[in-house]
Design a protein around this motif. Structure first.
Motif, PDB file in Angstrom:
ATOM      1  N   VAL A 194     -41.453   7.676  23.227  1.00  0.00           N
ATOM      2  CA  VAL A 194     -41.468   9.093  22.788  1.00  0.00           C
ATOM      3  C   VAL A 194     -41.937   9.070  21.210  1.00  0.00           C
ATOM      4  CG1 VAL A 194     -40.317  11.198  22.450  1.00  0.00           C
ATOM      5  CG2 VAL A 194     -40.508   9.984  24.539  1.00  0.00           C
ATOM      6  N   ALA A 195     -40.911   8.406  20.492  1.00  0.00           N
ATOM      7  CA  ALA A 195     -41.165   8.382  19.024  1.00  0.00           C
ATOM      8  C   ALA A 195     -42.661   7.723  18.562  1.00  0.00           C
ATOM      9  CB  ALA A 195     -40.007   7.639  18.407  1.00  0.00           C
ATOM     10  N   CYS A 196     -42.970   6.698  19.046  1.00  0.00           N
ATOM     11  CA  CYS A 196     -44.245   6.117  18.939  1.00  0.00           C
ATOM     12  C   CYS A 196     -45.392   6.950  19.278  1.00  0.00           C
ATOM     13  CB  CYS A 196     -44.312   4.829  19.670  1.00  0.00           C
ATOM     14  SG  CYS A 196     -43.399   3.666  18.854  1.00  0.00           S
ATOM     15  N   THR A 197     -45.377   7.810  20.431  1.00  0.00           N
ATOM     16  CA  THR A 197     -46.412   8.671  20.747  1.00  0.00           C
ATOM     17  C   THR A 197     -46.372   9.816  19.843  1.00  0.00           C
ATOM     18  OG1 THR A 197     -46.098   8.330  23.116  1.00  0.00           O
ATOM     19  CG2 THR A 197     -47.114  10.105  22.396  1.00  0.00           C
ATOM     20  N   GLY A 198     -45.305  10.365  19.543  1.00  0.00           N
ATOM     21  CA  GLY A 198     -45.439  11.272  18.252  1.00  0.00           C
ATOM     22  C   GLY A 198     -45.720  10.925  16.991  1.00  0.00           C
ATOM     23  N   LEU A 199     -45.251   9.727  16.673  1.00  0.00           N
ATOM     24  CA  LEU A 199     -45.928   9.085  15.248  1.00  0.00           C
ATOM     25  C   LEU A 199     -47.336   8.905  15.370  1.00  0.00           C
ATOM     26  CD1 LEU A 199     -45.104   8.030  12.483  1.00  0.00           C
ATOM     27  CD2 LEU A 199     -44.353   5.739  13.756  1.00  0.00           C
ATOM     28  N   TRP A 200     -47.718   8.303  16.552  1.00  0.00           N
ATOM     29  CA  TRP A 200     -49.234   8.188  16.788  1.00  0.00           C
ATOM     30  C   TRP A 200     -49.950   9.314  16.330  1.00  0.00           C
ATOM     31  CZ3 TRP A 200     -52.229   7.548  22.010  1.00  0.00           C
ATOM     32  CH2 TRP A 200     -53.328   7.095  21.628  1.00  0.00           C
ATOM     33  N   ALA A 201     -49.477  10.400  17.025  1.00  0.00           N
ATOM     34  CA  ALA A 201     -50.206  11.946  16.855  1.00  0.00           C
ATOM     35  C   ALA A 201     -50.253  12.398  15.447  1.00  0.00           C
ATOM     36  CB  ALA A 201     -49.829  12.780  17.905  1.00  0.00           C
ATOM     37  N   PHE A 202     -48.922  12.429  14.950  1.00  0.00           N
ATOM     38  CA  PHE A 202     -48.903  12.825  13.547  1.00  0.00           C
ATOM     39  C   PHE A 202     -49.713  12.130  12.615  1.00  0.00           C
ATOM     40  CE2 PHE A 202     -46.448  12.425   9.329  1.00  0.00           C
ATOM     41  CZ  PHE A 202     -46.520  13.944   9.073  1.00  0.00           C
ATOM     42  N   GLY A 203     -49.761  10.653  12.686  1.00  0.00           N
ATOM     43  CA  GLY A 203     -50.393   9.912  12.013  1.00  0.00           C
ATOM     44  C   GLY A 203     -51.820   9.871  11.775  1.00  0.00           C
ATOM     45  N   TYR A 204     -52.114  10.259  13.133  1.00  0.00           N
ATOM     46  CA  TYR A 204     -53.780  10.521  13.360  1.00  0.00           C
ATOM     47  C   TYR A 204     -54.096  11.736  12.482  1.00  0.00           C
ATOM     48  CZ  TYR A 204     -58.140  11.319  15.608  1.00  0.00           C
ATOM     49  OH  TYR A 204     -59.493  11.533  16.021  1.00  0.00           O
ATOM     50  N   VAL A 205     -53.334  12.914  12.690  1.00  0.00           N
ATOM     51  CA  VAL A 205     -53.780  14.074  12.037  1.00  0.00           C
ATOM     52  C   VAL A 205     -53.414  14.037  10.724  1.00  0.00           C
ATOM     53  CG1 VAL A 205     -52.997  16.522  11.723  1.00  0.00           C
ATOM     54  CG2 VAL A 205     -53.197  15.675  13.987  1.00  0.00           C
ATOM     55  N   TYR A 206     -52.468  13.351  10.088  1.00  0.00           N
ATOM     56  CA  TYR A 206     -51.992  13.067   8.693  1.00  0.00           C
ATOM     57  C   TYR A 206     -53.272  12.313   7.984  1.00  0.00           C
ATOM     58  CZ  TYR A 206     -49.646  11.749   4.402  1.00  0.00           C
ATOM     59  OH  TYR A 206     -49.247  11.493   3.308  1.00  0.00           O
ATOM     60  N   LEU A 207     -53.866  11.196   8.528  1.00  0.00           N
ATOM     61  CA  LEU A 207     -54.706  10.445   7.938  1.00  0.00           C
ATOM     62  C   LEU A 207     -56.118  11.139   7.949  1.00  0.00           C
ATOM     63  CD1 LEU A 207     -54.016   6.939   9.534  1.00  0.00           C
ATOM     64  CD2 LEU A 207     -53.814   7.666   7.077  1.00  0.00           C
ATOM     65  N   HIS A 208     -56.463  11.998   8.878  1.00  0.00           N
ATOM     66  CA  HIS A 208     -57.600  12.767   8.892  1.00  0.00           C
ATOM     67  C   HIS A 208     -57.545  13.568   7.861  1.00  0.00           C
ATOM     68  CE1 HIS A 208     -60.635  11.528  11.668  1.00  0.00           C
ATOM     69  NE2 HIS A 208     -59.684  11.121  12.323  1.00  0.00           N
ATOM     70  N   ALA A 209     -56.285  14.364   7.438  1.00  0.00           N
ATOM     71  CA  ALA A 209     -56.238  15.412   6.462  1.00  0.00           C
ATOM     72  C   ALA A 209     -56.333  14.969   5.148  1.00  0.00           C
ATOM     73  CB  ALA A 209     -54.841  16.149   6.764  1.00  0.00           C
ATOM     74  N   MET A 210     -55.776  13.668   4.902  1.00  0.00           N
ATOM     75  CA  MET A 210     -55.919  12.949   3.603  1.00  0.00           C
ATOM     76  C   MET A 210     -57.323  12.457   3.345  1.00  0.00           C
ATOM     77  SD  MET A 210     -53.092  12.219   2.005  1.00  0.00           S
ATOM     78  CE  MET A 210     -52.593  13.932   2.062  1.00  0.00           C
ATOM     79  N   ALA A 211     -57.939  12.069   4.264  1.00  0.00           N
ATOM     80  CA  ALA A 211     -59.394  11.743   4.257  1.00  0.00           C
ATOM     81  C   ALA A 211     -60.210  12.775   4.028  1.00  0.00           C
ATOM     82  CB  ALA A 211     -59.947  10.715   5.376  1.00  0.00           C
TER      83      ALA A 211
END
Length: 82
Positions: free
Chosen positions: A14-31
């Motif tokens: 569950v934690a890795c799934t949430g981290l993957w989703a959060f990281g995906y959106v976060y990296l796109h926002a930074m880019a």
């Protein structure tokens, strides 16, 4: 497999799934912020990715998350047959 190990595997998945989703959106926002300056671009869907973005943002983390979920469900299946 013990109950503690199953619970730990579930929480890890569950934690890795949430981290993957959060990281995906976060990296796109930074880019987006670095490219446009105003942050006026949208996040691309995972299936719209190509090249290195597809590999590093979708395929590798997705394989890890999928592997954790498969391990969890296999451990639950073994429990029922014991």
């Amino acid at each position: 497999m013990r109950l503690f190990a199953r619970v730990f595997l579930f929480l890890l998945a569950v934690a890795c799934t949430g981290l993957w989703a959060f990281g995906y959106v976060y990296l796109h926002a930074m880019a987006c912020a670095f490219v446009t300056g105003s942050g006026g671009c949208s996040v691309d869907m995972p299936w719209e990715q190509s090249g290195e973005d597809l590999i590093y943002l979708v395929l590798i983390p997705g394989a890890i998350v999928l592997g954790l979920w498969v391990l969890f469900f296999l451990s639950m299946r073994r429990r029922g047959s014991e």
